[in-house]
Design a protein around this motif. Structure first.
Motif, mmCIF file in Angstrom:
data_model
loop_
_atom_site.group_PDB
_atom_site.id
_atom_site.type_symbol
_atom_site.label_atom_id
_atom_site.label_comp_id
_atom_site.label_asym_id
_atom_site.label_seq_id
_atom_site.Cartn_x
_atom_site.Cartn_y
_atom_site.Cartn_z
ATOM 1 N N ARG A 146 0.827 -1.207 0.000
ATOM 2 C CA ARG A 146 0.000 0.000 0.000
ATOM 3 C C ARG A 146 0.864 1.261 0.000
ATOM 4 N N LEU A 147 1.890 1.242 0.853
ATOM 5 C CA LEU A 147 2.802 2.396 0.905
ATOM 6 C C LEU A 147 3.540 2.560 -0.419
ATOM 7 N N LEU A 148 3.934 1.416 -1.013
ATOM 8 C CA LEU A 148 4.643 1.480 -2.286
ATOM 9 C C LEU A 148 3.741 2.042 -3.378
ATOM 10 N N ARG A 149 2.465 1.574 -3.399
ATOM 11 C CA ARG A 149 1.538 2.121 -4.392
ATOM 12 C C ARG A 149 1.348 3.617 -4.205
ATOM 13 N N GLY A 150 1.290 4.025 -2.923
ATOM 14 C CA GLY A 150 1.158 5.460 -2.651
ATOM 15 C C GLY A 150 2.366 6.238 -3.150
ATOM 16 N N GLN A 151 3.556 5.671 -2.940
ATOM 17 C CA GLN A 151 4.771 6.337 -3.412
ATOM 18 C C GLN A 151 4.816 6.406 -4.931
ATOM 19 N N VAL A 152 4.416 5.295 -5.579
ATOM 20 C CA VAL A 152 4.390 5.280 -7.049
ATOM 21 C C VAL A 152 3.391 6.310 -7.561
ATOM 22 N N GLN A 153 2.241 6.392 -6.889
ATOM 23 C CA GLN A 153 1.234 7.369 -7.296
ATOM 24 C C GLN A 153 1.768 8.788 -7.157
ATOM 25 N N ARG A 154 2.446 9.051 -6.028
ATOM 26 C CA ARG A 154 3.017 10.394 -5.830
ATOM 27 C C ARG A 154 4.093 10.687 -6.872
ATOM 28 N N ILE A 155 4.897 9.681 -7.202
ATOM 29 C CA ILE A 155 5.937 9.867 -8.226
ATOM 30 C C ILE A 155 5.296 10.164 -9.577
ATOM 31 N N ASN A 156 4.240 9.394 -9.895
ATOM 32 C CA ASN A 156 3.540 9.637 -11.164
ATOM 33 C C ASN A 156 2.924 11.024 -11.195
ATOM 34 N N GLN A 157 2.356 11.446 -10.049
ATOM 35 C CA GLN A 157 1.784 12.788 -9.981
ATOM 36 C C GLN A 157 2.871 13.841 -10.168
ATOM 37 N N LEU A 158 4.027 13.596 -9.564
ATOM 38 C CA LEU A 158 5.142 14.533 -9.712
ATOM 39 C C LEU A 158 5.606 14.590 -11.159
ATOM 40 N N HIS A 159 5.703 13.407 -11.795
ATOM 41 C CA HIS A 159 6.089 13.374 -13.208
ATOM 42 C C HIS A 159 5.087 14.141 -14.055
ATOM 43 N N GLU A 160 3.795 13.969 -13.730
ATOM 44 C CA GLU A 160 2.766 14.674 -14.487
ATOM 45 C C GLU A 160 2.865 16.181 -14.265
ATOM 46 N N GLN A 161 3.153 16.575 -13.010
ATOM 47 C CA GLN A 161 3.319 17.994 -12.724
ATOM 48 C C GLN A 161 4.509 18.570 -13.486
ATOM 49 N N LEU A 162 5.604 17.806 -13.495
ATOM 50 C CA LEU A 162 6.790 18.265 -14.214
ATOM 51 C C LEU A 162 6.527 18.336 -15.716
ATOM 52 N N ARG A 163 5.769 17.346 -16.210
ATOM 53 C CA ARG A 163 5.434 17.362 -17.640
ATOM 54 C C ARG A 163 4.556 18.567 -17.970
ATOM 55 N N GLU A 164 3.585 18.834 -17.087
ATOM 56 C CA GLU A 164 2.715 19.995 -17.315
ATOM 57 C C GLU A 164 3.516 21.287 -17.266
ATOM 58 N N GLN A 165 4.451 21.362 -16.323
ATOM 59 C CA GLN A 165 5.274 22.570 -16.227
ATOM 60 C C GLN A 165 6.112 22.755 -17.486
ATOM 61 N N ALA A 166 6.537 21.627 -18.075
ATOM 62 C CA ALA A 166 7.382 21.707 -19.263
ATOM 63 C C ALA A 166 6.610 22.125 -20.510
ATOM 64 N N ILE A 167 5.295 21.887 -20.508
ATOM 65 C CA ILE A 167 4.530 22.171 -21.733
ATOM 66 C C ILE A 167 3.585 23.356 -21.581
ATOM 67 N N ARG A 168 3.530 23.959 -20.392
ATOM 68 C CA ARG A 168 2.635 25.095 -20.176
ATOM 69 C C ARG A 168 3.406 26.391 -19.974
ATOM 70 N N ASP A 169 2.745 27.463 -20.333
ATOM 71 C CA ASP A 169 3.283 28.796 -20.107
ATOM 72 C C ASP A 169 3.062 29.161 -18.642
ATOM 73 N N ASP A 170 4.134 29.531 -17.947
ATOM 74 C CA ASP A 170 4.040 29.795 -16.513
ATOM 75 C C ASP A 170 3.079 30.924 -16.178
ATOM 76 N N LEU A 171 3.060 31.951 -16.988
ATOM 77 C CA LEU A 171 2.275 33.139 -16.665
ATOM 78 C C LEU A 171 0.789 32.937 -16.896
ATOM 79 N N THR A 172 0.418 32.362 -18.025
ATOM 80 C CA THR A 172 -0.991 32.326 -18.427
ATOM 81 C C THR A 172 -1.685 30.988 -18.202
ATOM 82 N N GLY A 173 -0.937 29.919 -18.020
ATOM 83 C CA GLY A 173 -1.536 28.618 -17.805
ATOM 84 C C GLY A 173 -1.915 27.869 -19.072
#
Length: 331
Positions: A146-173
């Motif tokens: 369960r803890l491992l799944r939670g960690q994997v989920q958080r890692i995936n969320q972080l990857h998604e956040q980083l991917r979104e940051q890489a493809i979005r304009d910081d100012l306008t969204g």
């Protein structure tokens, strides 16, 4: 075979004694119950596992020592079996017993019905193996998973956040130019395969330099954020809004024909013109933008040509008075 706990247990034969000695040596627990499922006999190991002396167990119902969950499980199994007792083979189940000190012990039990010489059902006998440690290990493994799944989920969320940051304009969204071009290439290829239109709306804020010069760059940034929010909140799920750079934006409209794209651009133009953007000091700022609209394959055969055609119409809108939508160069 109802047994009075005040009476001594029936003496066993030499063979019985040898068998019980072997069972005790194996570490397993042996027991017998009558037809009412009251204990008639428990082995030394059973007494040790439950923390009771045998004299405090014999004569009492098995269910007195079961957790509510275990009782319910046994009840369900009895209903599911349903067949006459003499047709029952070995019965196996796992459950938790309540020990004398209040702790729990898990047992893996195999039991069989017992009949006398006349075929009358007189009870059950069975063997119970203490599997408490196994259950603890299983619980620990489930918790670790369960803890491992939670960690994997958080890692995936972080990857998604980083991917979104890489493809979005910081100012306008909205998306940035690089992501926009990459998606546009895929969308135009799909539109070509499916023989569907693909429209592009480009817009540029009118007199944006004046906004920065008069009100400052923070006001300019706020104006761009307002436009980004307007495009994101009014676009379809399949649309792609982007900031191309500076005060220039674009929206890709898959499956939308030229007439529909012009109508959408008019809606955005009107909505922007009616907005009042509040900036520092309580000042309200009015904004307008000029729009250019082009459609594949009507006006272009590639992403580069489509962007060039929309850009030409945008600047034609600026040259012809601003705050307007142009879908053809002769307008």
């Amino acid at each position: 075979m109802n047994h009075d706990p005040a009476l001594p247990v029936t003496p066993r034969t030499t063979n019985d004694t040898r068998l019980l000695s072997m069972i005790n040596a194996s570490g397993d627990c042996f027991w017998e119950v009558d037809v009412e499922r009251r204990f008639v006999y428990i082995s030394d190991n059973m007494a040790l596992m439950m923390g009771y002396p045998a004299t405090e167990v014999v004569g009492r119902s098995v269910q007195d020592f079961m957790t509510p969950e275990y009782k319910l499980q046994i009840h369900r199994q009895t209903i599911e079996r349903g067949a006459p007792i003499h047709q029952h083979g070995a019965i196996r189940h796992e459950g938790e017993f309540i020990c004398k000190d209040g702790s729990g012990k898990w047992g893996d039990t195999v039991s069989v019905p017992v009949f006398d010489d006349d075929g009358v059902h007189i009870g059950y006998f069975g063997i119970t193996r203490d599997i408490t440690q196994r259950k603890k290990d299983e619980h620990a493994l489930r918790e670790a998973n369960r803890l491992l799944r939670g960690q994997v989920q958080r890692i995936n969320q972080l990857h998604e956040q980083l991917r979104e940051q890489a493809i979005r304009d910081d100012l306008t969204g909205v998306y940035n130019r690089r992501h926009f071009v990459a998606v546009a290439e895929r969308e135009i290829a799909r539109s070509r395969r499916q023989q569907q239109p693909l429209s592009l709306v480009m817009l540029d804020v009118d007199f944006f330099k004046r906004v920065n010069d008069v009100h400052g760059h923070l006001a300019g940034d706020e104006a761009l954020r307002v436009i980004g929010l307007l495009l994101r909140s009014t676009s379809r799920a399949e649309d792609l809004a982007c900031r191309l750079g500076g005060e220039e934006f674009a929206v890709l409209l898959p499956g939308m024909d030229h007439h529909g794209a012009i109508e959408r651009a008019q809606e955005w133009r009107s909505a922007l013109a009616s907005l009042k953007t509040r900036i520092g000091g309580g000042t309200e700022l009015s904004l307008t933008a000029s729009f250019g609209v082009a459609t594949f394959p009507q006006h272009a055969g590639s992403v580069t040509e489509l962007m060039r055609a929309a850009d030409q119409r945008l600047y034609h809108a600026k040259d012809s008075g601003r705050n307007r939508v142009v879908g053809a160069l002769d307008e």
